[in-house]
Design a protein around this motif. Structure first.
Motif, PDB file in Angstrom:
ATOM      1  N   GLY A  86       0.801  -1.272   0.179  1.00 20.51           N
ATOM      2  CA  GLY A  86       0.066  -0.002   0.207  1.00 20.51           C
ATOM      3  C   GLY A  86       0.752   1.139   0.212  1.00 20.51           C
ATOM      4  O   GLY A  86       0.774   2.108  -0.922  1.00 20.51           O
ATOM      5  N   ARG A 149      -4.150   5.344   7.603  1.00 21.46           N
ATOM      6  CA  ARG A 149      -4.833   5.142   6.169  1.00 21.46           C
ATOM      7  C   ARG A 149      -3.681   5.051   5.285  1.00 21.46           C
ATOM      8  O   ARG A 149      -2.728   5.593   5.069  1.00 21.46           O
ATOM      9  CB  ARG A 149      -5.838   6.299   6.015  1.00 21.46           C
ATOM     10  CG  ARG A 149      -6.390   6.082   4.751  1.00 21.46           C
ATOM     11  CD  ARG A 149      -7.729   7.003   4.539  1.00 21.46           C
ATOM     12  NE  ARG A 149      -8.597   6.796   3.679  1.00 21.46           N
ATOM     13  CZ  ARG A 149      -9.976   6.844   3.797  1.00 21.46           C
ATOM     14  NH1 ARG A 149     -10.469   6.811   4.802  1.00 21.46           N
ATOM     15  NH2 ARG A 149     -10.607   6.392   2.452  1.00 21.46           N
ATOM     16  N   THR A 155      -6.216  -0.751   4.706  1.00 24.76           N
ATOM     17  CA  THR A 155      -6.656  -0.925   3.363  1.00 24.76           C
ATOM     18  C   THR A 155      -7.489  -2.403   3.266  1.00 24.76           C
ATOM     19  O   THR A 155      -8.456  -2.305   2.689  1.00 24.76           O
ATOM     20  CB  THR A 155      -5.796  -0.811   2.217  1.00 24.76           C
ATOM     21  OG1 THR A 155      -5.158   0.284   2.257  1.00 24.76           O
ATOM     22  CG2 THR A 155      -6.378  -1.272   0.835  1.00 24.76           C
ATOM     23  N   TYR A 159     -11.610  -2.483   2.812  1.00 23.70           N
ATOM     24  CA  TYR A 159     -12.069  -3.463   1.751  1.00 23.70           C
ATOM     25  C   TYR A 159     -13.005  -4.383   2.265  1.00 23.70           C
ATOM     26  O   TYR A 159     -14.189  -4.766   1.766  1.00 23.70           O
ATOM     27  CB  TYR A 159     -10.908  -4.015   0.983  1.00 23.70           C
ATOM     28  CG  TYR A 159     -11.206  -4.907  -0.120  1.00 23.70           C
ATOM     29  CD1 TYR A 159     -11.060  -4.520  -1.472  1.00 23.70           C
ATOM     30  CD2 TYR A 159     -11.570  -6.327  -0.089  1.00 23.70           C
ATOM     31  CE1 TYR A 159     -11.567  -5.102  -2.444  1.00 23.70           C
ATOM     32  CE2 TYR A 159     -12.010  -7.101  -1.099  1.00 23.70           C
ATOM     33  CZ  TYR A 159     -11.847  -6.416  -2.382  1.00 23.70           C
ATOM     34  OH  TYR A 159     -12.487  -7.103  -3.374  1.00 23.70           O
ATOM     35  N   MET A 307      -6.310  -4.281  -4.950  1.00 24.27           N
ATOM     36  CA  MET A 307      -5.974  -3.210  -3.796  1.00 24.27           C
ATOM     37  C   MET A 307      -5.799  -1.742  -4.232  1.00 24.27           C
ATOM     38  O   MET A 307      -6.362  -1.053  -3.826  1.00 24.27           O
ATOM     39  CB  MET A 307      -4.899  -3.708  -3.027  1.00 24.27           C
ATOM     40  CG  MET A 307      -4.664  -2.812  -1.736  1.00 24.27           C
ATOM     41  SD  MET A 307      -3.056  -3.005  -0.916  1.00 24.27           S
ATOM     42  CE  MET A 307      -3.885  -4.545   0.086  1.00 24.27           C
ATOM     43  N   GLN A 311      -8.233   1.332  -3.505  1.00 18.75           N
ATOM     44  CA  GLN A 311      -7.490   2.490  -3.017  1.00 18.75           C
ATOM     45  C   GLN A 311      -7.760   3.790  -3.820  1.00 18.75           C
ATOM     46  O   GLN A 311      -7.986   5.030  -3.401  1.00 18.75           O
ATOM     47  CB  GLN A 311      -6.083   2.360  -2.684  1.00 18.75           C
ATOM     48  CG  GLN A 311      -5.502   1.341  -1.765  1.00 18.75           C
ATOM     49  CD  GLN A 311      -4.255   1.689  -1.202  1.00 18.75           C
ATOM     50  OE1 GLN A 311      -3.331   1.547  -2.078  1.00 18.75           O
ATOM     51  NE2 GLN A 311      -3.726   1.562   0.016  1.00 18.75           N
ATOM     52  N   GLN A 314     -11.117   4.776  -3.249  1.00 16.53           N
ATOM     53  CA  GLN A 314     -11.099   5.557  -1.918  1.00 16.53           C
ATOM     54  C   GLN A 314     -10.601   6.874  -1.649  1.00 16.53           C
ATOM     55  O   GLN A 314     -10.872   7.571  -0.674  1.00 16.53           O
ATOM     56  CB  GLN A 314     -10.515   4.539  -0.778  1.00 16.53           C
ATOM     57  CG  GLN A 314     -11.233   3.181  -0.515  1.00 16.53           C
ATOM     58  CD  GLN A 314     -11.942   3.411   0.651  1.00 16.53           C
ATOM     59  OE1 GLN A 314     -11.748   3.767   1.889  1.00 16.53           O
ATOM     60  NE2 GLN A 314     -13.447   3.226   0.537  1.00 16.53           N
ATOM     61  N   THR A 316      -7.350   7.256  -1.589  1.00 19.42           N
ATOM     62  CA  THR A 316      -6.339   7.179  -0.882  1.00 19.42           C
ATOM     63  C   THR A 316      -4.792   7.525  -1.940  1.00 19.42           C
ATOM     64  O   THR A 316      -3.915   7.923  -1.328  1.00 19.42           O
ATOM     65  CB  THR A 316      -5.848   5.641  -0.141  1.00 19.42           C
ATOM     66  OG1 THR A 316      -7.206   5.376   0.634  1.00 19.42           O
ATOM     67  CG2 THR A 316      -4.744   5.572   0.331  1.00 19.42           C
TER      68      THR A 316
END
Length: 342
Positions: A86, A149, A155, A159, A307, A311, A314, A316
Motif C-alpha cells: 500500500g 490510512r 486497506t 475493503y 487493492m 485505494q 477510496q 487514498t
C-alpha cells in the motif's frame, strides 16, 4: 629464522602494521523498515550475518508505519525499503521513483476481536449482522484499531467492510495508530478489535482469554498482497551487483522462514517487540496461518491490482499507478533462475 635484508626491512614492517589485504569496501545501503513480522527476511539476513558476508553494509532505520516511510522517501531518504505494498503504491503515486522487486508475504492480516465483540462474532456467523447486533446492544459502533490510512492493514479492513460485508466504513469506528500502540490498546480494552498482523494476533490471544481471530485475510481480501522489498530506481542503476546480492539474501531468508521458523525466531525477536515477546510466542507467530512468506512478486500482482483499484476509488491514491512501472520482476527472475540452476 632467515635474516631480512636491510633494504626490505621497512617494507616488511609496513606490511605487518597494515595487516593482510582487505576486501573491497562494502556497498552501503540505507534501508527503511518497520519492526513487523512481514519483513522478517531482513531480520534473518542481518541476524545470520549474511549481509556482511555478501559485502553489504545495511544502515537500518526503523519506522512506526508505512506512511511515515513514504514521507521519508519523499524527502529523498532511503535506498531500500521493506514495507507494505500500500505505501509502495502511495509513494509511486506521489512521484517517488521506486520499484517493487520482490514479495515478502501475503495474506498476513487478521481481524482479532476481544470482549463483547468477540462473543458476538462467535454467536453470529454473518459478520455484517454481528457488527449491527453489537452496535445495537452496546449503543455504539465497534472500535477497530489498525495502522494509519493507506497502510495494508487499514486497506484490508476497509475493503472487507465495503466489498466483502457490504456495510461500509461507517459501520465501525476505525482508530489509526502505530504497531506498538495497537497491542496496548487491545490489551487495555480501549478498542474492541484490530485489523493487524503477527505477532500481535498471537500475543493478544495468549494474554486475553476473550480474544480470538474472527477473520483471516483470505476472507477479508483474498490473495491480499503484503510487505515487499522495494528500492529506488537510482540505486538499482548505480549498484546492480549489490542489489543482486540483496535479492539472493532475500530469497535465502524466505526459505529459512518457511522451512526453519525455529532458526528464524531468535533473529526476528531481536527486531520485533523490543525483545519483550517470548521466543515461543515469536516462533508460534511464524508458524501462524497469517505468516505466508514468499518472495515471488508475480504471485501478488493480481491482488495488488485489486487493492490498487480500491485505494484509487477510496481516494487514498492521488492518482492511479502504473503497476507495470511499479513492479520490476527482472531481478527476482534472474536470481531465482540462478538458484534453481545451481
Amino acid at each position: 629464522m632467515p635474516r631480512i635484508p636491510r633494504l626490505l626491512a621497512p617494507l616488511v614492517a609496513l606490511l605487518i602494521a597494515v595487516g593482510p589485504a582487505q576486501a573491497d569496501d562494502p556497498t552501503r545501503l540505507e534501508v527503511g523498515y518497520m519492526p513487523i513480522l512481514p519483513v522478517a527476511q531482513l531480520f534473518v539476513m542481518e541476524g545470520e550475518g549474511w549481509s556482511t558476508e555478501a559485502g553489504l553494509e545495511l544502515e537500518l532505520t526503523r519506522f512506526s508505519s508505512g506512511p511515515a516511510m513514504v514521507q521519508a522517501l519523499a524527502s529523498g531518504e532511503l535506498d531500500v525499503m521493506y514495507f507494505g505494498i500500500g505505501p509502495a503504491m502511495v509513494a509511486r503515486a506521489n512521484g517517488v521513483p521506486i520499484k517493487v522487486l520482490a514479495a515478502s508475504i501475503r495474506e498476513q492480516i487478521g481481524l482479532v476481536a476481544r470482549g463483547e465483540l468477540a462473543d458476538t462474532f462467535a454467536r453470529i456467523e454473518d459478520h455484517a449482522e454481528a457488527i449491527a447486533r453489537f452496535t445495537e446492544a452496546q449503543g455504539r459502533k465497534p472500535k477497530i484499531a489498525t495502522f494509519p490510512r493507506g497502510s495494508v492493514p487499514d486497506t484490508v479492513l476497509r475493503y472487507s467492510l465495503v466489498e466483502r460485508l457490504g456495510v461500509g466504513e461507517g459501520a465501525v469506528e476505525i482508530v489509526a495508530m502505530g504497531a506498538d500502540r495497537v497491542q496496548q490498546a487491545l490489551l487495555a480494552g480501549a478498542v474492541d478489535a484490530a485489523s493487524i498482523l503477527e505477532p500481535i494476533l498471537t500475543t493478544v490471544q495468549e494474554r486475553d482469554d476473550s480474544a480470538r481471530v474472527v477473520a483471516r485475510a483470505d476472507e477479508m481480501l483474498p490473495g491480499q498482497p503484503g510487505a515487499v522489498l522495494a528500492a529506488r530506481e537510482s540505486v538499482l542503476a548505480d549498484h546492480p551487483e549489490a542489489m543482486r546480492a540483496l535479492m539472493a539474501l532475500h530469497l535465502r531468508a524466505t526459505e529459512v522462514l518457511v522451512e526453519e521458523p525455529e532458526r528464524a525466531a531468535p533473529h526476528v525477536r531481536e527486531f520485533v517487540g523490543k525483545r519483550l515477546i517470548g521466543l515461543d510466542t515469536v516462533e508460534a507467530a511464524l508458524r501462524s496461518p497469517s505468516s505466508n512468506y514468499l518472495a515471488d512478486p508475480h504471485a501478488i500482482l493480481d491482488a495488488t491490482r485489486t487493492m490498487h483499484d480500491f485505494q484509487a476509488a477510496q481516494g487514498t491514491l492521488k492518482k492511479r499507478v502504473d503497476l507495470e512501472a511499479l513492479f520490476d520482476t527482472g531481478l527476482y527472475d534472474a536470481v531465482a533462475g540462478e538458484r534453481a540452476g545451481s
